[in-house]
Design an enzyme around this catalytic site. Structure first.
Site, short mmCIF file in Angstrom:
data_model
loop_
_atom_site.label_atom_id
_atom_site.label_comp_id
_atom_site.label_asym_id
_atom_site.label_seq_id
_atom_site.Cartn_x
_atom_site.Cartn_y
_atom_site.Cartn_z
N GLU A 1 25.97 -0.01 -38.93
CA GLU A 1 26.06 -0.76 -40.19
C GLU A 1 26.72 -2.13 -40.02
OE1 GLU A 1 26.34 2.90 -43.39
OE2 GLU A 1 28.04 2.54 -42.11
N GLY B 1 22.89 8.21 -49.72
CA GLY B 1 21.87 9.17 -50.13
C GLY B 1 21.46 8.85 -51.56
N MET C 1 30.13 8.35 -48.35
CA MET C 1 31.37 8.99 -47.93
C MET C 1 32.58 8.05 -47.81
SD MET C 1 29.60 11.57 -45.14
CE MET C 1 31.04 12.59 -44.85
N GLU C 2 32.43 6.80 -48.23
CA GLU C 2 33.57 5.86 -48.08
C GLU C 2 33.87 5.02 -49.32
OE1 GLU C 2 30.87 5.64 -45.90
OE2 GLU C 2 31.73 6.97 -44.38
N ASP D 1 18.09 8.13 -47.43
CA ASP D 1 17.52 9.47 -47.65
C ASP D 1 17.67 9.81 -49.13
OD1 ASP D 1 20.48 9.82 -46.33
OD2 ASP D 1 20.19 11.14 -48.04
N1 ADE Z 1 25.06 8.54 -46.42
C1 ADE Z 1 23.71 8.47 -46.25
N2 ADE Z 1 23.11 9.56 -46.74
C2 ADE Z 1 24.08 10.35 -47.22
C3 ADE Z 1 24.10 11.62 -47.84
N3 ADE Z 1 22.96 12.30 -48.03
N4 ADE Z 1 25.29 12.16 -48.19
C4 ADE Z 1 26.43 11.48 -47.98
N5 ADE Z 1 26.48 10.28 -47.40
C5 ADE Z 1 25.32 9.71 -47.02
#
Ligand code: ADE
Length: 230
Positions: free
Chosen positions: A12, A78, A174-175, A198
Site C-alpha cells: 500500500e 472489504g 483493520m486500521e 474484495d
Molecule cells: N481489507 C481488505 N479486505 C478486507 C476484509 N475483507 N476484511 C478486513 N479488512 C480488509
C-alpha cells in the site's frame, strides 16, 4: 504543512515510496518513517503494520515525533454495501470500531466506553479534496460514508450483513478506526481513503489477492491527485 501518510502493508505504501524525495529515515517501534517531499509536499510515509494497535502506535508517533498537521490513511478494504465492487473507492466521512463491545453496560456496539463520540469524523476539507481528486480520475467510482474497523479479516456473508445493518457501513478494514481515534484525541485532521479489494464475503481472501493491486493503484492515484491540491 507536514502530511503523515499511513498504509498498513508494504504493497500500500511502496508506490509512494518509489516517488518520495527522501530526506530522512527514522526507525521506531519496528516502523520506518520516511520523511521527505512527495509531489512537492512535505510528507512522512510509513507502513504501520496490520490491525488496530500497530496503526494507533504509528499515528501517535507521527503526532509526537513529526508534528504532522494532517493524517491520511490509504489502502484496501472489504466492500460491505451491496453496490460496492472491487476497485471502487471508499472515502470515510466517519469511522467506527465494529469489534468494540461493552453492550452489557448499555453501550451501543462500537461505542468506546467513556469517550465522548460514537464515530470518529474525518476532516470535511480533506474529504472535499478527495472527492475533487476522484472527479479528475477516469473510471473511478467513489463512495463517501462510514468505514468500520476491527481486528478481523472479514470473509463471511452473515458478518457483512451485520456490519451493514448495525453500522450502515460501506466498507470494512483493520486500521482506519484506530488511526481516527488517535487523530481525534490529538485534534489532528484526518481522512481515510480505501479501495475495495474484495466483497468481504465467503471468497474474500481469494478475491483479495486478485484485486489488491488494482485497489492499491486506485487509492494511490487519488492520493496523488489530492496531495497536489493541498
Ligand atoms: N481489507 C481488505 N479486505 C478486507 C476484509 N475483507 N476484511 C478486513 N479488512 C480488509
Amino acid at each position: 504543512m507536514i502530511i503523515g501518510i499511513i498504509g498498513a502493508m508494504i504493497e500500500e505504501v511502496q508506490p509512494l515510496l518509489n516517488e518520495i524525495k527522501l530526506e530522512k529515515k527514522v526507525h521506531k517501534a519496528q516502523m520506518e518513517f520516511n520523511y521527505g517531499k512527495l509531489w512537492d509536499k512535505e510528507v512522512v510515509i510509513v507502513k504501520s503494520g496490520i490491525a488496530k494497535v500497530n496503526a494507533a502506535i504509528c499515528t501517535q508517533i507521527l503526532v509526537d515525533d513529526f508534528n504532522v498537521d494532517a493524517v491520511i490513511n490509504v489502502g484496501v478494504a472489504g466492500g460491505v454495501a451491496k453496490d460496492i465492487y472491487p476497485g471502487d473507492v471508499i472515502v470515510a466521512d466517519n469511522l467506527v470500531q465494529h469489534d468494540v463491545d461493552s453492550t452489557v453496560f448499555g453501550d451501543r456496539r462500537g461505542q468506546i466506553p467513556r469517550i465522548d463520540t460514537f464515530d470518529f469524523k474525518c476532516d470535511k476539507n480533506l474529504i472535499l479534496k478527495v472527492k475533487e481528486a476522484c472527479k479528475n480520475i477516469d473510471h473511478c467510482k467513489c463512495f463517501v460514508g462510514r468505514i468500520v474497523t476491527g481486528d478481523q479479516f472479514i470473509a463471511d456473508k452473515e458478518k457483512i450483513k451485520w456490519l451493514s445493518e448495525e453500522f450502515n457501513a460501506l466498507a470494512c478494514e483493520m486500521e482506519g478506526g484506530s488511526i481516527a481515534q488517535v487523530a481525534y484525541l490529538n485534534n489532528i485532521p484526518f481522512v481515510v481513503i480505501r479501495s475495495a479489494s474484495d466483497n468481504a464475503n465467503n471468497g474474500a481472501h481469494m478475491e483479495y489477492e486478485e484485486f489488491k493491486p488494482i485497489a492499491v493503484n486506485n487509492s494511490v492515484r487519488i492520493l496523488k491527485n489530492m496531495i497536489k491540491s493541498m
